[in-house]
Design a protein around this motif. Sequence first.
Motif, PDB file in Angstrom:
ATOM      1  N   ASP A   1     -23.364  32.746  34.351  1.00 23.34           N
ATOM      2  CA  ASP A   1     -23.111  32.245  35.702  1.00 23.34           C
ATOM      3  C   ASP A   1     -24.329  31.462  36.188  1.00 23.34           C
ATOM      4  OD1 ASP A   1     -22.220  31.694  38.203  1.00 23.34           O
ATOM      5  OD2 ASP A   1     -22.348  33.741  38.973  1.00 23.34           O
ATOM      6  N   PRO A   2     -24.232  30.121  36.207  1.00 22.72           N
ATOM      7  CA  PRO A   2     -25.319  29.328  36.803  1.00 22.72           C
ATOM      8  C   PRO A   2     -25.211  29.400  38.326  1.00 22.72           C
ATOM      9  CG  PRO A   2     -23.569  27.908  35.984  1.00 22.72           C
ATOM     10  CD  PRO A   2     -23.171  29.302  35.633  1.00 22.72           C
ATOM     11  N   ILE A   3     -25.970  30.317  38.906  1.00 17.71           N
ATOM     12  CA  ILE A   3     -25.844  30.578  40.343  1.00 17.71           C
ATOM     13  C   ILE A   3     -26.183  29.335  41.155  1.00 17.71           C
ATOM     14  CG2 ILE A   3     -26.699  32.019  42.237  1.00 17.71           C
ATOM     15  CD1 ILE A   3     -27.279  34.184  40.162  1.00 17.71           C
ATOM     16  N   THR A   4     -27.265  28.660  40.770  1.00 18.57           N
ATOM     17  CA  THR A   4     -27.637  27.385  41.387  1.00 18.57           C
ATOM     18  C   THR A   4     -28.085  26.444  40.282  1.00 18.57           C
ATOM     19  OG1 THR A   4     -29.974  27.949  41.723  1.00 18.57           O
ATOM     20  CG2 THR A   4     -28.438  28.638  43.443  1.00 18.57           C
ATOM     21  N   ASP A   5     -28.509  25.248  40.659  1.00 14.87           N
ATOM     22  CA  ASP A   5     -29.020  24.312  39.671  1.00 14.87           C
ATOM     23  C   ASP A   5     -30.321  24.805  39.044  1.00 14.87           C
ATOM     24  OD1 ASP A   5     -26.920  22.655  40.168  1.00 14.87           O
ATOM     25  OD2 ASP A   5     -28.016  21.376  41.591  1.00 14.87           O
ATOM     26  N   ARG A   6     -30.976  25.759  39.699  1.00 14.56           N
ATOM     27  CA  ARG A   6     -32.278  26.246  39.223  1.00 14.56           C
ATOM     28  C   ARG A   6     -32.218  27.669  38.694  1.00 14.56           C
ATOM     29  NH1 ARG A   6     -36.517  23.212  41.460  1.00 14.56           N
ATOM     30  NH2 ARG A   6     -37.894  25.017  41.330  1.00 14.56           N
ATOM     31  N   THR A   7     -31.107  28.349  38.867  1.00 15.27           N
ATOM     32  CA  THR A   7     -31.015  29.762  38.518  1.00 15.27           C
ATOM     33  C   THR A   7     -29.755  30.038  37.705  1.00 15.27           C
ATOM     34  OG1 THR A   7     -32.150  30.346  40.577  1.00 15.27           O
ATOM     35  CG2 THR A   7     -31.009  32.110  39.417  1.00 15.27           C
ATOM     36  N   LYS A   8     -29.916  30.778  36.620  1.00 16.79           N
ATOM     37  CA  LYS A   8     -28.767  31.161  35.801  1.00 16.79           C
ATOM     38  C   LYS A   8     -28.861  32.638  35.459  1.00 16.79           C
ATOM     39  CE  LYS A   8     -28.316  29.981  31.439  1.00 16.79           C
ATOM     40  NZ  LYS A   8     -28.040  29.186  30.199  1.00 16.79           N
ATOM     41  N   LEU A   9     -27.723  33.304  35.492  1.00 21.58           N
ATOM     42  CA  LEU A   9     -27.644  34.728  35.208  1.00 21.58           C
ATOM     43  C   LEU A   9     -26.725  34.944  34.004  1.00 21.58           C
ATOM     44  CD1 LEU A   9     -28.396  37.600  36.158  1.00 21.58           C
ATOM     45  CD2 LEU A   9     -26.326  37.564  37.562  1.00 21.58           C
ATOM     46  N   GLU A  10     -27.173  35.796  33.077  1.00 27.20           N
ATOM     47  CA  GLU A  10     -26.366  36.167  31.920  1.00 27.20           C
ATOM     48  C   GLU A  10     -26.398  37.681  31.765  1.00 27.20           C
ATOM     49  OE1 GLU A  10     -26.920  33.500  28.280  1.00 27.20           O
ATOM     50  OE2 GLU A  10     -28.796  33.186  29.357  1.00 27.20           O
ATOM     51  N   TRP A  11     -25.265  38.253  31.400  1.00 29.35           N
ATOM     52  CA  TRP A  11     -25.252  39.660  31.017  1.00 29.35           C
ATOM     53  C   TRP A  11     -24.100  39.909  30.061  1.00 29.35           C
ATOM     54  CZ3 TRP A  11     -23.650  38.404  36.053  1.00 29.35           C
ATOM     55  CH2 TRP A  11     -22.347  38.746  36.385  1.00 29.35           C
ATOM     56  N   GLY A  12     -24.154  41.043  29.378  1.00 28.77           N
ATOM     57  CA  GLY A  12     -23.107  41.335  28.416  1.00 28.77           C
ATOM     58  C   GLY A  12     -23.225  42.731  27.854  1.00 28.77           C
ATOM     59  N   VAL A  13     -22.205  43.121  27.094  1.00 31.60           N
ATOM     60  CA  VAL A  13     -22.170  44.430  26.444  1.00 31.60           C
ATOM     61  C   VAL A  13     -21.710  44.252  25.002  1.00 31.60           C
ATOM     62  CG1 VAL A  13     -21.718  45.717  28.567  1.00 31.60           C
ATOM     63  CG2 VAL A  13     -19.801  44.841  27.218  1.00 31.60           C
ATOM     64  N   LYS A  14     -22.108  45.206  24.157  1.00 31.83           N
ATOM     65  CA  LYS A  14     -21.702  45.169  22.762  1.00 31.83           C
ATOM     66  C   LYS A  14     -21.627  46.586  22.217  1.00 31.83           C
ATOM     67  CE  LYS A  14     -22.942  43.335  18.203  1.00 31.83           C
ATOM     68  NZ  LYS A  14     -23.872  42.487  17.422  1.00 31.83           N
ATOM     69  N   SER A  15     -20.632  46.809  21.359  1.00 25.51           N
ATOM     70  CA  SER A  15     -20.491  48.097  20.689  1.00 25.51           C
ATOM     71  C   SER A  15     -20.232  47.845  19.210  1.00 25.51           C
ATOM     72  CB  SER A  15     -19.334  48.900  21.297  1.00 25.51           C
ATOM     73  OG  SER A  15     -19.215  50.165  20.649  1.00 25.51           O
ATOM     74  N   ASN A  16     -21.001  48.523  18.356  1.00 25.90           N
ATOM     75  CA  ASN A  16     -20.880  48.346  16.915  1.00 25.90           C
ATOM     76  C   ASN A  16     -20.785  49.719  16.255  1.00 25.90           C
ATOM     77  OD1 ASN A  16     -21.328  46.278  14.509  1.00 25.90           O
ATOM     78  ND2 ASN A  16     -22.495  48.131  14.047  1.00 25.90           N
ATOM     79  N   LEU A  17     -19.734  49.906  15.474  1.00 22.96           N
ATOM     80  CA  LEU A  17     -19.514  51.180  14.791  1.00 22.96           C
ATOM     81  C   LEU A  17     -19.257  50.897  13.320  1.00 22.96           C
ATOM     82  CD1 LEU A  17     -19.030  54.261  14.882  1.00 22.96           C
ATOM     83  CD2 LEU A  17     -16.632  53.752  15.402  1.00 22.96           C
ATOM     84  N   ARG A  18     -20.023  51.569  12.431  1.00 23.10           N
ATOM     85  CA  ARG A  18     -19.878  51.349  10.994  1.00 23.10           C
ATOM     86  C   ARG A  18     -19.824  52.678  10.261  1.00 23.10           C
ATOM     87  NH1 ARG A  18     -23.523  50.359   6.553  1.00 23.10           N
ATOM     88  NH2 ARG A  18     -25.290  50.646   7.963  1.00 23.10           N
ATOM     89  N   TYR A  19     -18.851  52.789   9.360  1.00 24.83           N
ATOM     90  CA  TYR A  19     -18.730  53.928   8.463  1.00 24.83           C
ATOM     91  C   TYR A  19     -18.985  53.438   7.038  1.00 24.83           C
ATOM     92  CZ  TYR A  19     -16.328  56.184  12.371  1.00 24.83           C
ATOM     93  OH  TYR A  19     -16.002  56.698  13.591  1.00 24.83           O
TER      94      TYR A  19
END
Length: 831
Positions: A445-463
Amino acid sequence: MKSHSSPTKYLILLFLVFLTARVAAQRFPSAANGKVYGKVLDASTGKPAEFATVSIFSSRTDSVLGGSMVRANGDFAIGGLPMGPLRLKISFIGYVPIERTVTLTPDRAELDLGDLELRTDVELLQEAQVVGEKSTMTMQVDRRVFNVEKDLSTQGGNGVDVMKNVPGLSVDVDGNVEMRGSRPQILVDGRPSAMTLDQIPAEEIERVEVITNPSVAFDASTTGGIINVVLKKNTRPGYGGQAQVGIGSNDRYQAGFNAFAKEGRWGFNLSYNYSTGRNTTNGDTRRTDLNNGETIGTFEQTTTSNSTRGGHGGRLGVDWQVSNRSALSLSQNIRFREMDGRDVQEFGSRSATGSLLGHGEQVNTNDNRMNSYSTQLAYRHSAPKEGKEWTMDLNYNRWNRDSRSRFGQYTYDEEDIALPDSPRLQDNIGGSGYDQYTFQADFKDPITDRTKLEWGVKSNLRYDNTYLDVFVTSPLVGDAVLDTALTNDYRITDMINAAYFNWSQMLSPRWSMQAGLRFEQTWFETELRGKDQVFSYKYPDGTENLGKALFPALYIVRKWENSTRELQVNFSRKIDRPRFWQIMPFIMYSDSRNVRIGNPTIAPELSNLAEVNHLLPILKGKGSWLTSVYGRYTQDVITNYATPLASDTTILLNTFVNGSHSVNGGWENIFKYEPVKGLQLTLSGTLQYTDVSLGTAQGGARNQGTNWEAKALINYRYKGNWTFQLNGEYDSPRVQAQGRSLEQYGVDVSVGRDFSKRLTGVVSVNDVFYTRRWGNTIDTPYLVQESFRRREQRFVRFTLTWKFGERDVSIFRKKGQARPDAGNSGGDMDF
């Protein structure tokens, strides 16, 4: 194998929930053919302006290049547009036309114009520009992009062949990639994959992206950086692709094809490849046994290896443009590989005075069958606001391996009389397989021309399930008996859950900053079935080890006006978890006096990284120079370790352990220069210092020193249809925990000719002077050993490639049927 339906259902449920919430996935690479789209609304009512006319004109000739009617929901899309400046016009009876200048480039060929409002009394005139051009080797301050199609030497090869030519990367004898002395994380299309590099045909790879110090948006297990392999994918209207055949020395045969098609909102990608080859290589081992510094014996061995390998597989991808701002993608990769080999090792032992004590021969045969499956379901949604988007995907990877091998050892005394336990026959029957589930969602989300926000989640499962049954036969043992010391049955459970937050801020017109924090919850457990043993670690464990779950990063960037010059300073904290070959109990390489095996008790290593990158245009714009100074401090460093086998001190056990710490730093430079038209020079080199210390369990030994490596790629296109390419590399001896590696160097030469616009032939010679070999020197109080082996022999290969396709031509409609979007022009596919 135990069923894992519960985690699967859980991840699928998460996927459906996020899909309903319009969270999206897959960052699609830009197409080479232009497209603009958006939504047209009536400003007075806010409703779609159905039947409004959208036209695209050439800015130079003012001729019409394409057009479309606005649909009932207000959407419009026009494809098949050329790169460069264009003029967009939207008109409707009773409204003031909207006109806009847009500029398309290969780096950003699809442009979302957002919501456009038709007004009766206001003229809306805006300009949208995209900058950047694609080249053979693109360098940025935080990454570099290597375009594979321009590399002649990789034609007919695989992903390993591609990596050895990328500046800053090196490939070891087993085909593993290293960068700055560490193993980078390998991604395929931005996500983990069950495919190994040697299973990916080079002709399916579009480009390789190298990121030396990734931000918190990527996994924390990227101490060695990230290598993202981007596969070819067509998004232009029409159809196209290529077919390729190859033949070479050592029974090298190869054939494959890639096909792409796009019509309206649907796109398809299909590929298949087959390859086979044979290798005859050699190796050598020289060992001196010591006691308090005095020589007590020597051991010498020569090895001749014959191997054959073959593989085939393909991929299918389907893309559906749900709307102008939403896209759904499904891809499936299937790869199969077979490897057979036979090693003959002749060895002899002598006393300190040189008298022959014994000699013999060991014959190793092996038969391996491997297959991998990778499935990805992805969704993307972009908002009318430029740069704002949601991405989400669900990935499933499966990998299987069956291994059969026999070690036959025939030993004789100094009088050439067979020893009582000769011959000793060892049969290894093993296999492994893993299932990996990965879910990831990101928001920008580019909040303004000078500020940008990023976030996220991840899940990894291995057998991961791995077993090895070892049976031994000899005159002393009798019939085949199970060797319980070497027999193992492992079950590994590996779960990582992560969330990250990234804040980008423009501090001034020239300075910007990005700060982020990633949290990763790690649970790893290895169960030795049948032995009632369990090894595990958990970060964090309640309130303990919280520092091993938090990974901050800070990036500061300075740019220069009207120049590509850029400076970046970055800091980050990373974790490096053991690779599967460092854990699994398979004997990965064996001879009469050396055994290499994984260690299931290895714990991750933690690193603090710092880096300064400076990108400079040089030589009046004909060249660029990327220089980097970097440093890394690592705790619990994972390193190779050799020690005599407890049951037989004449056999050296090679494994992996957690040392105390290591310090690594260096200076890396990459030069790109085009002195004359058609001639491209890419030169790279790294000077590196390493200080590694083992733990108290290994005696606390410490080793330090410097090493350097250099690489050159010269590509010259002359007389229009001919291209000459020279690749060269050199790696000096490198510090290891108990010694140094041997120097490694080689040269490849390739010549290509375009017989027509669509047909190209390439002849390449690999390792012209037959100098490439990998090995090391082990120096300990009880022995000194130097050994080497080769990965492949010198070969000559000829590859013929035929490209086909037409742009903006439907293969689904009947002859004479008009396209639903008028105004798009046809023609040959632009390769």
